[in-house]
Design a protein around this motif. Structure first.
Motif, PDB file in Angstrom:
ATOM      1  N   THR A   1       0.860  -1.174   0.000  1.00 40.44           N
ATOM      2  CA  THR A   1       0.000   0.000   0.000  1.00 40.44           C
ATOM      3  C   THR A   1       0.900   1.228   0.000  1.00 40.44           C
ATOM      4  OG1 THR A   1      -0.109   0.177   2.415  1.00 40.44           O
ATOM      5  CG2 THR A   1      -1.763  -1.210   1.331  1.00 40.44           C
ATOM      6  N   ARG A   2       0.354   2.333  -0.541  1.00 40.26           N
ATOM      7  CA  ARG A   2       1.114   3.575  -0.567  1.00 40.26           C
ATOM      8  C   ARG A   2       0.195   4.726  -0.176  1.00 40.26           C
ATOM      9  NH1 ARG A   2       6.154   3.047  -2.628  1.00 40.26           N
ATOM     10  NH2 ARG A   2       6.358   5.284  -3.048  1.00 40.26           N
ATOM     11  N   HIS A   3       0.788   5.769   0.355  1.00 40.56           N
ATOM     12  CA  HIS A   3       0.047   6.965   0.768  1.00 40.56           C
ATOM     13  C   HIS A   3       0.293   8.070  -0.256  1.00 40.56           C
ATOM     14  CE1 HIS A   3      -0.724   5.085   4.611  1.00 40.56           C
ATOM     15  NE2 HIS A   3       0.571   4.948   4.847  1.00 40.56           N
ATOM     16  N   PHE A   4      -0.773   8.800  -0.597  1.00 40.36           N
ATOM     17  CA  PHE A   4      -0.629   9.926  -1.517  1.00 40.36           C
ATOM     18  C   PHE A   4      -0.476  11.217  -0.724  1.00 40.36           C
ATOM     19  CE2 PHE A   4      -2.378  13.406  -4.088  1.00 40.36           C
ATOM     20  CZ  PHE A   4      -1.529  13.329  -5.177  1.00 40.36           C
ATOM     21  N   HIS A   5       0.430  12.087  -1.166  1.00 38.51           N
ATOM     22  CA  HIS A   5       0.701  13.355  -0.487  1.00 38.51           C
ATOM     23  C   HIS A   5       0.226  14.505  -1.371  1.00 38.51           C
ATOM     24  CE1 HIS A   5       3.088  11.204   2.515  1.00 38.51           C
ATOM     25  NE2 HIS A   5       3.600  10.524   1.496  1.00 38.51           N
ATOM     26  N   GLU A   6      -0.799  15.216  -0.888  1.00 34.35           N
ATOM     27  CA  GLU A   6      -1.391  16.297  -1.670  1.00 34.35           C
ATOM     28  C   GLU A   6      -0.380  17.402  -1.973  1.00 34.35           C
ATOM     29  OE1 GLU A   6      -4.461  16.678  -2.826  1.00 34.35           O
ATOM     30  OE2 GLU A   6      -5.629  15.114  -1.823  1.00 34.35           O
ATOM     31  N   ASP A   7       0.506  17.695  -1.023  1.00 35.92           N
ATOM     32  CA  ASP A   7       1.388  18.837  -1.185  1.00 35.92           C
ATOM     33  C   ASP A   7       2.425  18.620  -2.279  1.00 35.92           C
ATOM     34  OD1 ASP A   7       2.541  16.846   0.313  1.00 35.92           O
ATOM     35  OD2 ASP A   7       3.568  18.203   1.701  1.00 35.92           O
ATOM     36  N   THR A   8       2.899  17.395  -2.435  1.00 32.61           N
ATOM     37  CA  THR A   8       3.955  17.121  -3.422  1.00 32.61           C
ATOM     38  C   THR A   8       3.460  16.345  -4.637  1.00 32.61           C
ATOM     39  OG1 THR A   8       4.577  15.056  -2.313  1.00 32.61           O
ATOM     40  CG2 THR A   8       5.697  17.081  -1.608  1.00 32.61           C
ATOM     41  N   GLY A   9       2.254  15.780  -4.551  1.00 33.95           N
ATOM     42  CA  GLY A   9       1.769  14.953  -5.646  1.00 33.95           C
ATOM     43  C   GLY A   9       2.480  13.623  -5.741  1.00 33.95           C
ATOM     44  N   SER A  10       3.093  13.195  -4.659  1.00 32.38           N
ATOM     45  CA  SER A  10       3.882  11.960  -4.662  1.00 32.38           C
ATOM     46  C   SER A  10       3.212  10.905  -3.785  1.00 32.38           C
ATOM     47  CB  SER A  10       5.297  12.237  -4.150  1.00 32.38           C
ATOM     48  OG  SER A  10       5.254  12.667  -2.793  1.00 32.38           O
ATOM     49  N   THR A  11       3.724   9.678  -3.858  1.00 31.52           N
ATOM     50  CA  THR A  11       3.269   8.609  -2.981  1.00 31.52           C
ATOM     51  C   THR A  11       4.453   8.119  -2.160  1.00 31.52           C
ATOM     52  OG1 THR A  11       3.718   6.810  -4.541  1.00 31.52           O
ATOM     53  CG2 THR A  11       1.567   7.901  -4.713  1.00 31.52           C
ATOM     54  N   SER A  12       4.157   7.547  -1.019  1.00 35.95           N
ATOM     55  CA  SER A  12       5.202   6.961  -0.191  1.00 35.95           C
ATOM     56  C   SER A  12       4.748   5.605   0.305  1.00 35.95           C
ATOM     57  CB  SER A  12       5.546   7.874   0.998  1.00 35.95           C
ATOM     58  OG  SER A  12       4.422   8.035   1.848  1.00 35.95           O
ATOM     59  N   SER A  13       5.709   4.763   0.678  1.00 34.59           N
ATOM     60  CA  SER A  13       5.429   3.387   1.056  1.00 34.59           C
ATOM     61  C   SER A  13       4.599   3.329   2.331  1.00 34.59           C
ATOM     62  CB  SER A  13       6.748   2.639   1.253  1.00 34.59           C
ATOM     63  OG  SER A  13       6.511   1.294   1.608  1.00 34.59           O
ATOM     64  N   GLY A  14       3.619   2.416   2.344  1.00 36.91           N
ATOM     65  CA  GLY A  14       2.807   2.210   3.535  1.00 36.91           C
ATOM     66  C   GLY A  14       3.173   0.909   4.218  1.00 36.91           C
ATOM     67  N   ARG A  15       2.541  -0.175   3.789  1.00 35.66           N
ATOM     68  CA  ARG A  15       2.837  -1.486   4.357  1.00 35.66           C
ATOM     69  C   ARG A  15       2.761  -2.520   3.247  1.00 35.66           C
ATOM     70  NH1 ARG A  15      -2.117  -3.943   4.442  1.00 35.66           N
ATOM     71  NH2 ARG A  15      -3.931  -2.566   4.590  1.00 35.66           N
ATOM     72  N   VAL A  16       3.351  -3.671   3.490  1.00 32.53           N
ATOM     73  CA  VAL A  16       3.260  -4.753   2.519  1.00 32.53           C
ATOM     74  C   VAL A  16       1.798  -5.130   2.353  1.00 32.53           C
ATOM     75  CG1 VAL A  16       3.868  -7.150   2.026  1.00 32.53           C
ATOM     76  CG2 VAL A  16       5.561  -5.596   3.042  1.00 32.53           C
ATOM     77  N   LYS A  17       1.344  -5.228   1.099  1.00 30.17           N
ATOM     78  CA  LYS A  17      -0.074  -5.467   0.816  1.00 30.17           C
ATOM     79  C   LYS A  17      -0.458  -6.903   1.142  1.00 30.17           C
ATOM     80  CE  LYS A  17      -4.213  -5.006  -0.843  1.00 30.17           C
ATOM     81  NZ  LYS A  17      -5.245  -4.373  -0.028  1.00 30.17           N
TER      82      LYS A  17
END
Length: 500
Positions: A273-289
């Motif tokens: 899973t990944r998290h979306f960041h509104e400020d940068t328009g990027s995603t970052s790692s969350g947890r193993v799906k």
């Protein structure tokens, strides 16, 4: 954005890889009570007050299915051209997290209430694209964690967390697509328009307010890349809880660029899973799906299977409203809008507002002029949606009627609208209170015209001699002197009469 993220230009990535989407959309149903108990399903209440022993998962508390939620789920399934199950059942989805007080979520797994559907969506240029629906199933929402302290608002780096169980047990329908293939360069647009179309369907069905800013609609966007449509699907990532149309587009673009960079570097995409960041328009790692097996699904022993009567399903089918895409096409023809004009209206979420304004007496052209012009600019400046402005379609209809009756002109109408937005009452109230009605008595107008001509004898002589070029300056001076309350056409007539 993580410092380790490398990106490939989106167009370059799409030229070399085939992107495949999968979208899971959760919609909160607009029922009065929760899915399995009689706690109120309301928004914005004091934390942990809209709860019962069932939604808190207390020992011995037994669930009862919300019949209205079942009806709403069937309505959604039918609108998505799904088959409705003759029998279906709930299952326990087991996982441990503070916002799940029972340590499992009551959902549906292998026996959803609706399955095998499709949705035709209309893209920005009018092209129709079909999205295949795997299933639509009922479940309950989790509570809400608030992570206090730290820079990101997430659990990592937080000093402590608070849990609000008001949302726990709110009825949801989750709609899961089959892999969406053949998107080409238009993957971000297809993802956005698909969720927009679902939002419109939810609203037209009356099953949810479908306000993304409140979390009524949330999208999990799955994406994978492969070298060719002829090879198996690649490893997917799932960007969780994306809650705006613009963010859906941006998250797809970012993941395409990021995954292409990983594959170009000889690496493997991690299923996570990944998290979306509104400020940068990027995603970052969350947890193993997790896969389905990890949740150890098994049938919910406290709820009997559901068997919706076929007669009831056909009654619901007969009551379905016109599909949003078909309705927009019909309205576009009735209103005489160009394709581009109608797309602007749709993208602004203004179809219903304009339709109601026309019903209130305004012409289609006038309704679009006000909502897509003056009011759209105001909404953008205020950072709110059109429907959140303090003016109603009925008031815009009244405002246009004042213009068409000649009591006010367009310039005065904008002042009247400012007053309505400021809470000064109806358009009629504002016209009366501010004294904005057009001057209809020729006597006062002639006095102003005479004074203006006397102050500009050279211009008056030119007009008398047949040179009408300077007449605009005289009209402008009269309009200024009357604070825009004169009728410009009548002023011109009176000037010509005065000068013979």
């Amino acid at each position: 954005m993580s410092v380790t993220d490398e990106l490939v230009d989106y167009d370059d990535a799409i030229a070399r890889y085939d992107a495949v989407l999968g979208i899971e959309v959760h919609v909160e149903l607009g029922t009065a009570t929760k899915m399995f108990d009689d706690a109120p399903a309301s928004f914005g209440e004091v934390p942990n007050t809209s709860v019962t022993p069932v939604s808190l998962g207390l020992p011995g508390a037994l669930p009862v299915v919300n019949g209205t939620a079942v009806e709403y789920a069937i309505r959604i399934g039918l609108a998505l051209n799904c088959q409705i199950a003759e029998t279906c059942r709930f299952a326990r989805k087991n996982y441990f997290y503070p916002d799940v007080p029972k340590n499992f979520q009551t959902s549906q797994y292998d026996e959803p209430i609706a399955f095998d559907g499709h949705l035709d969506i209309e893209l920005d240029d009018g092209e129709v694209f079909r999205v295949e629906i795997e299933r639509a199933h009922m479940e309950e929402d989790a509570g809400k964690n608030t992570h206090v302290g730290g820079a990101t608002g997430r659990i990592h780096g937080a000093e402590y967390s608070l849990v609000d169980y008001n949302r726990a047990g709110i009825p949801l329908v989750e709609i899961v697509t089959r892999p969406i293939t053949g998107v080409g360069t238009r993957g971000p647009e297809i993802a956005r328009v698909y969720v927009q179309t679902l939002r419109d369907i939810f609203r037209s069905l009356g099953v949810s307010e479908a306000r993304m800013e409140r979390g009524n609609v949330r999208a999990d966007v799955n994406l994978s890349l492969r070298t060719s449509p002829d090879v198996p699907l690649g490893t997917r990532t799932e960007t969780k809880n994306v809650n705006s149309f613009r963010s859906i587009e941006r998250s797809v673009r970012y993941e395409v660029s990021r995954q292409a960079a990983v594959l170009d570097g000889g690496g493997s995409v991690l299923q996570e899973t990944r998290h979306f960041h509104e400020d940068t328009g990027s995603t970052s790692s969350g947890r193993v799906k997790s896969d389905a097996d990890d949740y150890r699904y098994f049938p919910e022993p406290d709820l009997v299977p559901l068997a919706p009567p076929r007669e009831w399903i056909e009654e619901i089918r007969a009551s379905l409203p016109e599909a949003p895409v078909a309705r927009r096409r019909r309205l576009r023809e009735e209103w005489g809008y160009a394709d581009a004009e109608m797309r602007d209206v749709v993208n602004a979420g203004a179809v219903e507002i304009i339709e109601t304004t026309i019903a209130a007496g305004a012409s289609p052209a006038a309704a679009r002029k006000w909502w897509m012009g003056e009011l759209a600019r105001t909404a953008k400046t205020e950072g709110v949606a059109l429907e959140e402005l303090p003016v109603t379609p009925e008031q815009i209809g009244q405002l246009q009627a004042l213009v068409e009756s000649g009591r006010i002109n367009d310039k005065l109408a904008r002042q009247v609208l400012e007053g309505v937005l400021a809470g000064e009452g109806s358009p009629e109230d504002v016209v009366t209170a501010r004294g904005l009605e057009v001057v209809s008595d020729d006597g006062p107008l002639l006095a102003v015209i005479d004074e203006t001509l006397a102050a500009q004898p050279d211009i008056a002589d030119k007009i008398r001699s047949g040179n009408l070029g300077p007449i605009g300056a005289v009209i402008g001076a009269v309009m200024k002197a009357t604070r825009g309350q004169a009728d410009a056409g009548r002023v011109r007539e009176l000037i010509m009469e005065r000068l013979g």
